[in-house]
Design a protein around this motif. Structure first.
Motif, PDB file in Angstrom:
ATOM      1  N   THR A 183       0.839  -1.199   0.000  1.00 37.35           N
ATOM      2  CA  THR A 183       0.000   0.000   0.000  1.00 37.35           C
ATOM      3  C   THR A 183       0.870   1.243   0.000  1.00 37.35           C
ATOM      4  N   GLY A 184       0.260   2.351  -0.379  1.00 35.46           N
ATOM      5  CA  GLY A 184       0.959   3.626  -0.390  1.00 35.46           C
ATOM      6  C   GLY A 184       0.144   4.664  -1.121  1.00 35.46           C
ATOM      7  N   ARG A 185       0.857   5.696  -1.608  1.00 30.10           N
ATOM      8  CA  ARG A 185       0.231   6.802  -2.324  1.00 30.10           C
ATOM      9  C   ARG A 185       1.064   7.153  -3.539  1.00 30.10           C
ATOM     10  N   VAL A 186       0.394   7.463  -4.631  1.00 32.42           N
ATOM     11  CA  VAL A 186       1.070   7.927  -5.843  1.00 32.42           C
ATOM     12  C   VAL A 186       1.596   9.334  -5.581  1.00 32.42           C
ATOM     13  N   PRO A 235       2.819  14.153  -9.988  1.00 33.77           N
ATOM     14  CA  PRO A 235       2.018  15.380  -9.963  1.00 33.77           C
ATOM     15  C   PRO A 235       0.680  15.230 -10.692  1.00 33.77           C
ATOM     16  N   GLY A 236      -0.372  15.626  -9.998  1.00 33.57           N
ATOM     17  CA  GLY A 236      -1.711  15.535 -10.547  1.00 33.57           C
ATOM     18  C   GLY A 236      -2.430  14.254 -10.186  1.00 33.57           C
ATOM     19  N   TYR A 237      -1.683  13.275  -9.657  1.00 34.16           N
ATOM     20  CA  TYR A 237      -2.264  11.987  -9.305  1.00 34.16           C
ATOM     21  C   TYR A 237      -2.060  11.651  -7.820  1.00 34.16           C
ATOM     22  N   GLU A 238      -1.723  12.658  -7.021  1.00 31.72           N
ATOM     23  CA  GLU A 238      -1.428  12.439  -5.606  1.00 31.72           C
ATOM     24  C   GLU A 238      -2.625  11.909  -4.817  1.00 31.72           C
ATOM     25  N   HIS A 239      -3.821  12.048  -5.357  1.00 36.88           N
ATOM     26  CA  HIS A 239      -5.029  11.557  -4.684  1.00 36.88           C
ATOM     27  C   HIS A 239      -5.204  10.042  -4.826  1.00 36.88           C
ATOM     28  N   ILE A 240      -4.369   9.417  -5.638  1.00 31.08           N
ATOM     29  CA  ILE A 240      -4.541   7.990  -5.920  1.00 31.08           C
ATOM     30  C   ILE A 240      -3.815   7.142  -4.883  1.00 31.08           C
ATOM     31  N   LYS A 241      -4.544   6.186  -4.360  1.00 27.60           N
ATOM     32  CA  LYS A 241      -4.005   5.221  -3.424  1.00 27.60           C
ATOM     33  C   LYS A 241      -3.298   4.124  -4.217  1.00 27.60           C
ATOM     34  N   PRO A 287     -11.429   8.169  -6.850  1.00 27.83           N
ATOM     35  CA  PRO A 287     -11.539   7.818  -5.428  1.00 27.83           C
ATOM     36  C   PRO A 287     -12.964   7.458  -4.997  1.00 27.83           C
ATOM     37  N   ASP A 288     -13.948   7.778  -5.830  1.00 27.61           N
ATOM     38  CA  ASP A 288     -15.338   7.467  -5.499  1.00 27.61           C
ATOM     39  C   ASP A 288     -15.805   6.117  -6.040  1.00 27.61           C
ATOM     40  N   VAL A 289     -14.923   5.390  -6.725  1.00 27.80           N
ATOM     41  CA  VAL A 289     -15.279   4.093  -7.299  1.00 27.80           C
ATOM     42  C   VAL A 289     -14.599   2.983  -6.502  1.00 27.80           C
ATOM     43  N   ASP A 290     -15.367   1.926  -6.196  1.00 25.72           N
ATOM     44  CA  ASP A 290     -14.817   0.741  -5.537  1.00 25.72           C
ATOM     45  C   ASP A 290     -14.424  -0.255  -6.627  1.00 25.72           C
ATOM     46  N   TYR A 291     -13.121  -0.460  -6.789  1.00 26.96           N
ATOM     47  CA  TYR A 291     -12.615  -1.348  -7.833  1.00 26.96           C
ATOM     48  C   TYR A 291     -12.392  -2.777  -7.317  1.00 26.96           C
TER      49      TYR A 291
END
Length: 148
Positions: A47-50, A53-59, A84-88
């Motif tokens: 786990t982590g975070r992207v 730039p521009g994609y920092e909201h992505i887990k 972030p509002d979609v459950d994949y």
């Protein structure tokens, strides 16, 4: 083919150096532009975070499948899962494989992502297109990283 992306690149670095850049979570994070929470462990979720730039909201979330030093590192993930509002979580993940082969001048890295045909049809074309471009950039990133 719509089921897979394959990128291959010659790196002027020994297999051991490329292996370290792929499997050490700190080094992987530098060239891949992701801040990982811990080391890669086969059978475990990374786990982590992207940090791109521009994609920092992505887990970042990937399940590490194989770590076969020094030739194969693989994981599964949900391609282009950026909303972030979609459950994949119910989508079938794709398989990403990093294969290393020694060459006369260093290492041949082949990155393959397969399984796009199993993801939802409404997501597949965009996920394939975005990851095609993404892997094109990532093989350049690792080349710059290991050859510096």
């Amino acid at each position: 083919m719509t089921d897979r992306i394959e990128k291959s690149i010659e790196l002027n670095a020994p297999v051991e150096r490329v292996w370290q850049a792929l499997t050490n979570h700190h080094e992987f994070g530098e060239w891949f532009r992701v801040k990982l929470d811990g080391p890669f462990v086969a059978g475990k979720v990374s786990t982590g975070r992207v940090t791109y730039p521009g994609y920092e909201h992505i887990k970042w979330e990937a399940t590490i499948k194989q770590i076969e030093e020094p030739r194969l590192f693989s994981m599964t993930w949900h391609p282009y899962a950026i909303d972030p509002d979609v459950d994949y979580s119910n989508d079938t993940p794709t398989l990403v494989e990093f294969r290393l082969t020694p060459t006369a001048n260093g290492t041949r890295l082949t990155v393959t992502e397969s399984g796009f045909d199993a993801i939802p049809k409404h997501r597949m074309p965009e996920a394939l297109r975005m990851n095609e471009g993404g892997w094109e950039q990532q093989v350049k990133n690792i080349k710059t990283y290991v050859e510096r």
